[in-house]
Design an enzyme around this catalytic site. Structure first.
Site, short mmCIF file in Angstrom:
data_model
loop_
_atom_site.label_atom_id
_atom_site.label_comp_id
_atom_site.label_asym_id
_atom_site.label_seq_id
_atom_site.Cartn_x
_atom_site.Cartn_y
_atom_site.Cartn_z
N ALA A 33 -14.87 1.71 -36.12
CA ALA A 33 -13.58 2.49 -36.51
C ALA A 33 -14.28 4.06 -36.04
O ALA A 33 -15.38 4.33 -36.32
CB ALA A 33 -12.93 2.35 -37.74
N ASN A 34 -13.02 4.76 -35.92
CA ASN A 34 -13.22 6.31 -36.12
C ASN A 34 -13.01 6.78 -37.43
O ASN A 34 -12.23 6.14 -38.06
CB ASN A 34 -12.50 7.01 -34.92
CG ASN A 34 -12.94 6.80 -33.61
OD1 ASN A 34 -13.35 5.82 -33.03
ND2 ASN A 34 -12.61 8.12 -32.80
N ARG A 35 -13.43 7.82 -37.80
CA ARG A 35 -13.12 8.63 -38.90
C ARG A 35 -11.84 9.40 -38.68
O ARG A 35 -11.42 10.46 -37.67
CB ARG A 35 -14.01 9.80 -39.21
CG ARG A 35 -15.39 9.34 -40.09
CD ARG A 35 -16.16 10.64 -40.29
NE ARG A 35 -17.41 10.46 -40.42
CZ ARG A 35 -18.05 9.67 -41.34
NH1 ARG A 35 -17.24 9.42 -42.34
NH2 ARG A 35 -19.12 9.34 -41.40
N SER A 36 -10.64 8.94 -39.37
CA SER A 36 -9.41 9.27 -39.28
C SER A 36 -8.61 8.94 -40.59
O SER A 36 -8.50 7.85 -40.78
CB SER A 36 -8.70 8.94 -38.28
OG SER A 36 -7.26 9.27 -38.21
N ALA A 101 -10.48 4.02 -31.24
CA ALA A 101 -11.85 3.80 -30.90
C ALA A 101 -11.98 3.77 -29.47
O ALA A 101 -11.19 2.84 -28.76
CB ALA A 101 -12.08 2.15 -31.58
#
Ligand code: CTP
Ligand code: CA
Length: 226
Positions: A33-36, A101
């Site tokens: 995952a991305n940081r969000s 992502a």
């Protein structure tokens, strides 16, 4: 937030917004995952609803409540997000605030991967569909106003200009996520990048960025249809 947006400025409009990260499964218990946090995208959805729009929010996994008065569709992966976005068209305005992502695991396993004490598991990656570019390049049914985000750690304006052209959108909201606590934080410093130039805003709370962005966008779309 919301106080600068003229009441009813987006009445009769359908605004489609993506927000949050996507989760790309590795196995049933792990993901990429991305940081969000979803804070900025969710705040934009709330501001659009406050301006009188019908709002569809396609959200990846976040710890936020669904904004009141907003139809929220929950998804996990980039491919699910693209599918939900395409199902939700047509829209007058589409705003892509999600941190999608870029890659997914080619062969996610249906059983949990186990340590065997020796070899590290190989993770072959494949590129995810670009949701913003797919919608912005539609031959028919392209929303009249398509807005993208660009989170960068360096060369913010140059990279944003390149993304504006490559993705085929009308406006890029660029933010510098290097250094300070933008990711997950409550404040954001953004630059509005269009073919005509760059407008830099002061550092503001994310809900203030949201209401200003909606007011700005309301000024760009042709006047009332409601
Ligand atoms: N985006 C998208 N689908 C993807 C990747 C990105 O819709 N698969 C959207 C984001 O929601 C954002 C914009 O494209 O509005 C830019 O995302 P960003 O990650 O900054 O750009 P990328 O094109 O993925 O380039 P890179 O991560 O390599 O900088
Ligand atoms: Ca990316």
């Amino acid at each position: 937030g919301g106080d600068q947006v003229p009441h009813g400025a987006l009445a009769g409009r359908h605004v489609l917004i993506t927000s949050g990260p996507t989760h790309e499964p590795i196995d049933p218990v792990r993901y990429i995952a991305n940081r969000s946090s979803g804070k900025q995208g969710h705040a934009i959805a709330a501001a659009a609803a406050a301006a009188g729009a019908r709002v569809t929010l396609v959200s990846g996994p976040v710890a936020l409540p669904d904004p009141p008065g907003v139809e929220t569709i929950h998804v996990e992966s980039a491919r699910e997000m693209l599918n939900a976005v395409e199902t939700s068209l047509p829209a007058d305005i589409a705003i892509f605030a999600a941190a999608v992502a870029d890659w997914r695991v080619a062969d996610a396993t249906s059983n949990k991967m186990k340590k065997d004490g020796n070899a590290l598991p190989p993770l072959a990656l494949v590129e995810n569909p670009d949701i913003l570019a797919t919608v912005a390049h539609r031959k028919s049914g392209r929303p009249p106003l398509v807005v993208g985000f660009a989170a960068e750690t360096q060369n913010v304006i140059d990279y944003a200009r390149a993304k504006l052209a490559k993705k085929g959108c009308d406006l890029i909201v660029a933010n510098d996520v290097g250094g300070t606590g933008v990711m997950g934080g409550d404040a954001n410093t953004v630059h509005l990048v269009t073919a005509d130039g760059v407008e830099t805003w002061p550092t503001l709370p994310k809900d203030e960025v949201a209401s200003r962005l909606i007011a700005h966008i309301a000024g760009l779309v042709p006047a009332g249809r409601a």
